[in-house]
Design an enzyme around this catalytic site. Structure first.
Site, PDB file in Angstrom:
ATOM      1  N   ASP A 238      -0.439 -40.624   1.300  1.00 14.59           N
ATOM      2  CA  ASP A 238       0.620 -40.002   0.508  1.00 14.59           C
ATOM      3  C   ASP A 238       1.219 -41.052  -0.422  1.00 14.59           C
ATOM      4  O   ASP A 238       1.432 -42.196  -0.012  1.00 14.59           O
ATOM      5  CB  ASP A 238       1.699 -39.430   1.436  1.00 14.59           C
ATOM      6  CG  ASP A 238       2.641 -38.489   0.727  1.00 14.59           C
ATOM      7  OD1 ASP A 238       3.369 -38.941  -0.179  1.00 14.59           O
ATOM      8  OD2 ASP A 238       2.658 -37.302   1.082  1.00 14.59           O
ATOM      9  N   ILE A 239       1.493 -40.679  -1.671  1.00 12.75           N
ATOM     10  CA  ILE A 239       2.056 -41.649  -2.626  1.00 12.75           C
ATOM     11  C   ILE A 239       3.546 -41.880  -2.396  1.00 12.75           C
ATOM     12  O   ILE A 239       4.111 -42.817  -2.950  1.00 12.75           O
ATOM     13  CB  ILE A 239       1.802 -41.243  -4.094  1.00 12.75           C
ATOM     14  CG1 ILE A 239       2.464 -39.905  -4.415  1.00 12.75           C
ATOM     15  CG2 ILE A 239       0.310 -41.225  -4.391  1.00 12.75           C
ATOM     16  CD1 ILE A 239       2.473 -39.582  -5.899  1.00 12.75           C
TER      17      ILE A 239
ATOM     18  N   ASN B 292       3.808 -27.831   5.533  1.00 18.72           N
ATOM     19  CA  ASN B 292       4.935 -27.201   4.863  1.00 18.72           C
ATOM     20  C   ASN B 292       4.402 -25.969   4.133  1.00 18.72           C
ATOM     21  O   ASN B 292       3.445 -26.071   3.375  1.00 18.72           O
ATOM     22  CB  ASN B 292       5.583 -28.157   3.854  1.00 18.72           C
ATOM     23  CG  ASN B 292       6.158 -29.395   4.526  1.00 18.72           C
ATOM     24  OD1 ASN B 292       6.659 -29.325   5.628  1.00 18.72           O
ATOM     25  ND2 ASN B 292       6.075 -30.520   3.859  1.00 18.72           N
TER      26      ASN B 292
ATOM     27  N   GLY C 186       9.689 -27.284   1.852  1.00 17.12           N
ATOM     28  CA  GLY C 186       9.361 -28.569   1.250  1.00 17.12           C
ATOM     29  C   GLY C 186       7.982 -28.652   0.630  1.00 17.12           C
ATOM     30  O   GLY C 186       7.575 -29.734   0.202  1.00 17.12           O
ATOM     31  N   GLN C 187       7.246 -27.549   0.557  1.00 13.08           N
ATOM     32  CA  GLN C 187       5.930 -27.605  -0.079  1.00 13.08           C
ATOM     33  C   GLN C 187       6.114 -27.782  -1.585  1.00 13.08           C
ATOM     34  O   GLN C 187       6.844 -27.029  -2.227  1.00 13.08           O
ATOM     35  CB  GLN C 187       5.120 -26.335   0.203  1.00 13.08           C
ATOM     36  CG  GLN C 187       3.704 -26.416  -0.347  1.00 13.08           C
ATOM     37  CD  GLN C 187       2.853 -25.189  -0.013  1.00 13.08           C
ATOM     38  OE1 GLN C 187       3.335 -24.205   0.553  1.00 13.08           O
ATOM     39  NE2 GLN C 187       1.599 -25.252  -0.360  1.00 13.08           N
TER      40      GLN C 187
ATOM     41  N   HIS D 227      -2.301 -28.279   2.862  1.00 12.81           N
ATOM     42  CA  HIS D 227      -2.480 -29.663   3.290  1.00 12.81           C
ATOM     43  C   HIS D 227      -1.665 -29.944   4.543  1.00 12.81           C
ATOM     44  O   HIS D 227      -0.611 -29.369   4.755  1.00 12.81           O
ATOM     45  CB  HIS D 227      -2.105 -30.650   2.185  1.00 12.81           C
ATOM     46  CG  HIS D 227      -0.710 -30.524   1.659  1.00 12.81           C
ATOM     47  ND1 HIS D 227      -0.321 -29.495   0.822  1.00 12.81           N
ATOM     48  CD2 HIS D 227       0.380 -31.298   1.845  1.00 12.81           C
ATOM     49  CE1 HIS D 227       0.954 -29.653   0.498  1.00 12.81           C
ATOM     50  NE2 HIS D 227       1.411 -30.730   1.119  1.00 12.81           N
TER      51      HIS D 227
ATOM     52  N   HIS E  99       0.168 -32.984   6.741  1.00 17.01           N
ATOM     53  CA  HIS E  99       0.706 -34.346   6.725  1.00 17.01           C
ATOM     54  C   HIS E  99       0.469 -34.942   8.107  1.00 17.01           C
ATOM     55  O   HIS E  99       0.867 -34.343   9.108  1.00 17.01           O
ATOM     56  CB  HIS E  99       2.213 -34.343   6.470  1.00 17.01           C
ATOM     57  CG  HIS E  99       2.629 -33.785   5.151  1.00 17.01           C
ATOM     58  ND1 HIS E  99       2.998 -34.582   4.102  1.00 17.01           N
ATOM     59  CD2 HIS E  99       2.730 -32.502   4.722  1.00 17.01           C
ATOM     60  CE1 HIS E  99       3.332 -33.821   3.071  1.00 17.01           C
ATOM     61  NE2 HIS E  99       3.176 -32.548   3.422  1.00 17.01           N
TER      62      HIS E  99
END
Length: 117
Positions: free
Chosen positions: A35-36, A90, A96-97, A103, A105
């Site tokens: 994750d960035i 999410n 929070g998507q 995907h 996390h």
């Protein structure tokens, strides 16, 4: 159409190699990358290569692919040598998507509080 790459989807662009990502695992059906904006020392996203807007749509359309995502989440945790970890999907803006491509996390490397939200 569900399952098909979307021109405006960041994660589809990562799958296609048009946007760089730090890929940690890749299978025939999934890609896992860092994750960035990590929320834990280990924060890896596991995505299906096929485009579905969220985890619920993915599970309804392709349960075997949803299982692949979960299997890879566990493999990421193993590769990262996490003693414990959290897997989060999410679904929807209120949860929070922010990218409309299913995907998971994978979060670990620190204690997780409960409740999470």
């Amino acid at each position: 159409m569900a399952g098909e790459p979307q021109d405006d989807c960041l994660f589809c662009k990562i799958v296609e190699g048009h946007v760089p990502a730090t890929i940690v695992r890749e299978t025939e059906t999934t890609v896992a990358f860092r994750d960035i904006n990590p929320q834990a020392p280990t924060h890896v996203l596991v995505i299906p290569k096929a485009h579905y807007k969220d985890a619920a749509a993915l599970a309804a359309a392709e349960p075997a692919l949803a299982a692949d995502v979960l299997r890879e989440a566990g493999a990421v945790a193993d590769d990262e040598k996490l003693e414990s970890h959290r897997v989060v999907f999410n679904t929807g803006a209120g949860a929070g998507q922010t990218v409309w491509h299913a995907h998971a996390h994978v979060l670990g490397g620190r204690g997780m509080q409960w409740p999470p939200g």
